[in-house]
Scaffold this motif. Sequence first.
Motif, short mmCIF file in Angstrom:
data_model
loop_
_atom_site.label_atom_id
_atom_site.label_comp_id
_atom_site.label_asym_id
_atom_site.label_seq_id
_atom_site.Cartn_x
_atom_site.Cartn_y
_atom_site.Cartn_z
N GLY A 1 0.80 -1.06 0.07
CA GLY A 1 -0.06 0.11 0.02
C GLY A 1 0.92 1.35 0.13
O GLY A 1 0.36 2.29 -0.73
N VAL A 2 1.92 1.25 0.59
CA VAL A 2 2.79 2.18 0.82
C VAL A 2 3.35 2.69 -0.72
O VAL A 2 3.49 3.80 -1.13
CB VAL A 2 3.94 2.01 1.73
CG1 VAL A 2 5.14 3.35 1.72
CG2 VAL A 2 3.45 2.21 3.39
N THR A 3 3.92 1.49 -1.35
CA THR A 3 4.45 1.81 -2.82
C THR A 3 3.37 2.15 -3.61
O THR A 3 3.59 3.04 -4.47
CB THR A 3 5.04 0.25 -3.20
OG1 THR A 3 5.75 -0.20 -2.17
CG2 THR A 3 5.68 0.49 -4.30
N ILE A 4 2.41 1.45 -3.79
CA ILE A 4 1.40 1.86 -4.79
C ILE A 4 0.74 3.22 -4.45
O ILE A 4 0.45 4.06 -5.39
CB ILE A 4 0.10 0.83 -4.78
CG1 ILE A 4 0.60 -0.47 -5.12
CG2 ILE A 4 -1.11 1.21 -5.52
CD1 ILE A 4 -0.27 -1.53 -4.93
N GLY A 5 0.35 3.32 -3.09
CA GLY A 5 -0.07 4.71 -2.73
C GLY A 5 0.93 5.94 -3.04
O GLY A 5 0.42 7.02 -3.26
N SER A 6 2.26 5.68 -2.96
CA SER A 6 3.24 6.59 -3.22
C SER A 6 3.01 7.08 -4.86
O SER A 6 3.22 8.25 -5.02
CB SER A 6 4.69 6.14 -2.98
OG SER A 6 4.86 5.98 -1.68
N TYR A 7 2.90 6.12 -5.50
CA TYR A 7 2.78 6.43 -6.93
C TYR A 7 1.39 7.06 -7.25
O TYR A 7 1.36 8.07 -7.99
CB TYR A 7 2.99 5.06 -7.82
CG TYR A 7 4.27 4.37 -7.83
CD1 TYR A 7 5.38 5.23 -7.64
CD2 TYR A 7 4.22 3.10 -8.03
CE1 TYR A 7 6.63 4.54 -7.82
CE2 TYR A 7 5.54 2.44 -8.06
CZ TYR A 7 6.70 3.06 -7.89
OH TYR A 7 7.93 2.48 -7.85
N ALA A 8 0.44 6.49 -6.74
CA ALA A 8 -1.02 6.94 -7.04
C ALA A 8 -1.20 8.25 -6.43
O ALA A 8 -1.86 9.03 -7.09
CB ALA A 8 -2.15 5.91 -6.65
N PHE A 9 -1.03 8.51 -5.16
CA PHE A 9 -1.41 9.69 -4.44
C PHE A 9 -0.50 10.87 -5.19
O PHE A 9 -1.06 11.90 -5.31
CB PHE A 9 -1.01 9.63 -2.92
CG PHE A 9 -2.24 8.80 -2.22
CD1 PHE A 9 -3.48 9.19 -2.47
CD2 PHE A 9 -1.63 8.09 -1.40
CE1 PHE A 9 -4.49 8.34 -1.86
CE2 PHE A 9 -2.63 7.12 -0.71
CZ PHE A 9 -3.81 7.21 -0.96
N ALA A 10 0.82 10.77 -5.55
CA ALA A 10 1.51 11.85 -6.16
C ALA A 10 0.85 11.93 -7.48
O ALA A 10 0.61 13.45 -7.95
CB ALA A 10 2.90 11.31 -6.37
N ALA A 11 0.27 10.99 -8.34
CA ALA A 11 -0.20 11.19 -9.59
C ALA A 11 -1.64 11.85 -9.38
O ALA A 11 -2.13 12.90 -10.16
CB ALA A 11 -0.54 10.05 -10.30
#
Length: 404
Positions: free
Chosen positions: A255-265
Amino acid sequence: MATTAERAQRRAGRRRTWTAFLAATLAIVGGFVAVGEARVVGDAIEQRNLAAFYDQPAGALNGAPGTVIRSEELVGVPFDARAWRVMYRTTDLRGEPVVSTGIVVTPLGPAPAGGRTVLSWGHPTTGAAVECAPSRSFDPYALIEGMRLLLDRGYTITATDYVGMGTDGPDSYLVGDTGGNAVLDAVRAAQHLPAAHASDRVVLWGHSQGGQAVLFAAQRAPEYAPELAIEGVAVAAPAADLTALLSDHINDISGVTIGSYAFAAYAQVYADRGATIESILTPGAQKILPQMNELCLLANIGRLHEIGDPVVGHFVTADPAKVQPWAGILQENSAGGVSFSAPLFVAQGLDDTLVVPTATEDLVAQEQAIGIDVEFHPISGADHGTIAYLALPSLMAWLDAHHL
């Protein structure tokens, strides 16, 4: 009874047969080795001036979606095929012109009358930075799952990098409409390469993030690209329900990895709706966000975990599925619920701990409820990384059944 001379003659004959067989086998193996070596040498040559290809020329945004800005034929290519790196025009979720890159691969030999069916591939997550684009990697074909089988079936294959990867553009990680447009415009780009023999007949195939992208492509095609005939859609462990995906993993390293990409986008794309990083991420998560987003996934899993582990359990300030504007954004970028006429193939690994089987089962039920012809393949022993490969025999049979 055979004489000694006759027995010797037979032995000599058998030796000649085995010698010939061995020579033929070595020739075949040597041929494959030579092809492989030629491809590696070609890949190395292509890396020398790689960055220059991805610099957008003046006027790059001026043109219709799917038109080619530039292309170059590749030297390191799969056996019995030709390939090109392409830069092409597409649009984002608001219809604004943007640029994407990718590759096109087609079999050698004469194409059938009317051209080749195009297989448009959506790759799984590789990261969010420009350098994470598959077409920029040393082997740009490595992530096209099933490529050899698909080329042997006669498809021309397109593989988009997505917008914001490969070349400059807005971050589009898990932005469904933008990803779907890039998948469809990759087909149009292939049609602008005469030697690719790309027809209007299209099959869509995607894994994980790519599953979301091709589902959006199928949903959007009647309006966005009505000239394309989407004849089949296939996905493996698609990131379809983003609400469930992030809720399932918001307190673990995935979740941290996916969220880091997704929330930045999403903070970039939906800034006008108040989607700020500060409204969803803790101070610790905000601090690591730049580092996470500059690292490509496959080559840096250990480093990503090292950076992300300290914020596991306190990555977000609230469940994004329960606070606005994040809940609405996740829902808008979740695939499914919009009917399309093409049959749908869905594969899911029963050992997948990222896109969990129940999430894909819910997608299948949802698609069947709105009239889509779905064939579901849950596969024992397959996890998130292996599902697309282990699904290939079933996928080939499905393509045969639908005469694709």
